[in-house]
Design an enzyme around this catalytic site. Structure first.
Site, PDB file in Angstrom:
ATOM      1  N   TYR A 290      29.494 -63.294  12.811  1.00 47.58           N
ATOM      2  CA  TYR A 290      30.922 -63.101  13.074  1.00 47.58           C
ATOM      3  C   TYR A 290      31.746 -63.700  11.944  1.00 47.58           C
ATOM      4  O   TYR A 290      31.714 -64.908  11.687  1.00 47.58           O
ATOM      5  CB  TYR A 290      31.269 -63.758  14.404  1.00 47.58           C
ATOM      6  CG  TYR A 290      32.580 -63.332  15.011  1.00 47.58           C
ATOM      7  CD1 TYR A 290      32.603 -62.372  16.020  1.00 47.58           C
ATOM      8  CD2 TYR A 290      33.781 -63.903  14.630  1.00 47.58           C
ATOM      9  CE1 TYR A 290      33.797 -61.995  16.623  1.00 47.58           C
ATOM     10  CE2 TYR A 290      34.975 -63.538  15.215  1.00 47.58           C
ATOM     11  CZ  TYR A 290      34.980 -62.580  16.211  1.00 47.58           C
ATOM     12  OH  TYR A 290      36.161 -62.206  16.802  1.00 47.58           O
ATOM     13  N   TYR A 334      38.092 -55.225  12.514  1.00 46.80           N
ATOM     14  CA  TYR A 334      38.102 -56.386  13.409  1.00 46.80           C
ATOM     15  C   TYR A 334      38.185 -55.883  14.845  1.00 46.80           C
ATOM     16  O   TYR A 334      39.250 -55.536  15.334  1.00 46.80           O
ATOM     17  CB  TYR A 334      39.294 -57.280  13.083  1.00 46.80           C
ATOM     18  CG  TYR A 334      39.452 -58.460  14.016  1.00 46.80           C
ATOM     19  CD1 TYR A 334      38.537 -59.501  14.000  1.00 46.80           C
ATOM     20  CD2 TYR A 334      40.524 -58.549  14.891  1.00 46.80           C
ATOM     21  CE1 TYR A 334      38.680 -60.599  14.832  1.00 46.80           C
ATOM     22  CE2 TYR A 334      40.683 -59.633  15.731  1.00 46.80           C
ATOM     23  CZ  TYR A 334      39.759 -60.652  15.700  1.00 46.80           C
ATOM     24  OH  TYR A 334      39.909 -61.734  16.523  1.00 46.80           O
TER      25      TYR A 334
END
Length: 381
Positions: A290, A334
């Site tokens: 991430y 995102y």
């Protein structure tokens, strides 16, 4: 949880943009339909739904809009991007216990044209979850970038590094994004000089150390391994799934816990994943880490045991492990990490644009700096 008792059998996404022109509900439904089509299933097969909190499209509403009938399981996970992998964990647990047979995990938002999480919390309603922010807001730490910058500065100081090490993470992500037609930054690689010339957001973080703001949706379909083997796509097994929160955990503002240069919550998840899967860092072929902020990629490499404290900059620079082969949230989109799970599925199916030859095992992580989660996914070999 230990596995594999469940598998990911479908992935689907909308296009990724800065202005979708569609409601978040419509984005969610489009992604759900795409994932079901990929799995060779229909809305009538679904009886479970999982999403995040901070979501304007509740499970029941999405089910109705997508033509899904009765549900026997519905759930949502807290803590923003830290929830990504936990949605699959929830789905796998539901399938393993018989609470549901086919579960859809989804995330959809207009995070650029609508509510921009990067704008911070100036107008956040009072809540128990937000109480810890009261220790930082009066001193000007109002945005996620400012919170992450505190940890990043400490990381550089502790290990005698310069912000250039963050630039290498950004350059790698954009290199992969440049060859990925689905990525927002397709065709636009990045140089270290361009990274260093980008404006400061909160020192030592520059603009290009921060993930994008994206409009779009991503969905995944989870079912039992037995059923998965009868479906069109090669199943991707959920070999292990875990959540983790460290001692004195807060939401990216845990500045009083002692070690700011590490991620205790990631270490909790790592222990759970390696124990449950019987694997270790050396067994992983591709890492989807991430990347909301570049420093956390380095800190996760250390937290998951790929290298020692302070060694991640060299580890990443030497490309010892393929990382974020879709371009990550820095380069592709995102979507709170859900698109990263989809990339791991493509790698293990052998269909990724930037395919890692012979990839059989993938680590996927969720947002770090908050209560988090992770997955070990494997092929069905």
């Amino acid at each position: 949880m230990t596995g594999p008792a469940a598998a990911i059998v479908g992935i689907g996404a909308t296009g990724f943009s800065k202005g979708s022109g569609r409601s978040e509900l419509r984005l969610a439904v489009e992604a759900v339909h795409a994932a079901l089509a990929d799995a060779g299933l229909g809305p009538e097969d679904v009886d479970g739904m999982v999403t995040f909190t901070m979501d304007t499209s509740p499970e029941i509403t999405v089910a109705q809009a997508a033509g899904i009938g009765e549900l026997t399981f519905f759930s949502r996970v807290h803590y923003g991007g830290g929830a990504a992998c936990a949605t699959v964990q929830q789905a796998a647990l539901a399938v393993a216990t018989g609470a549901a047979r086919v579960v859809v995990c989804y995330r959809a938002f207009n995070e650029r044209s609508g509510r921009r999480f990067g704008a911070g919390v100036q107008r956040r309603e009072p809540s128990a979850e937000g109480t810890a922010l009261g220790w930082t807001l009066p001193f000007g730490l109002l945005t996620p970038a400012s919170w992450a910058a505190m940890a990043a500065q400490r990381y550089l100081h502790t290990y005698g590094l310069t912000p250039e090490v963050f630039g290498r993470v950004a350059v790698t992500a954009r290199r992969y994004a440049a060859t990925n037609p689905a990525a927002y930054f397709h065709g636009r690689p990045l140089t270290l000089a361009e990274h260093a010339a980008s404006r400061w957001i909160a020192e030592p973080l520059r603009l290009l150390d921060c993930c994008q703001e994206t409009d779009g949706g991503q969905a995944l379909v989870v079912t039992s391994l037995e059923r998965a083997r009868d479906l069109p796509r090669p199943p991707v097994l959920v070999a292990a799934a875990a959540q983790g929160a460290g001692r004195a955990q807060e939401q990216m503002t845990g500045f009083y816990r002692g070690d700011l240069a590490g991620l205790p919550e990631s270490r909790v998840v790592a222990r759970g994943l390696w124990r449950a899967s019987g694997l270790g860092p050396g067994d992983i072929d591709v890492g989807i880490l991430y990347d909301h902020f570049t420093p956390y990629v380095l800190m996760q490499l250390e937290g998951y045991g790929f290298c020692g404290p302070g060694e991640a900059a060299d580890f990443a620079a030497e490309a010892r492990l393929p990382l974020n082969t879709h371009g990550g949230q820095l380069g592709e989109a995102y979507l709170h990490g859900m698109n990263g799970i989809a990339e791991a599925v493509r790698q293990l199916r052998g269909t990724a644009v930037n395919q890692v030859p012979g990839a059989e095992r993938a680590l996927v992580t969720a947002g770090a700096g908050v209560p988090t989660s992770g997955l070990v996914l494997t092929g069905d070999g």
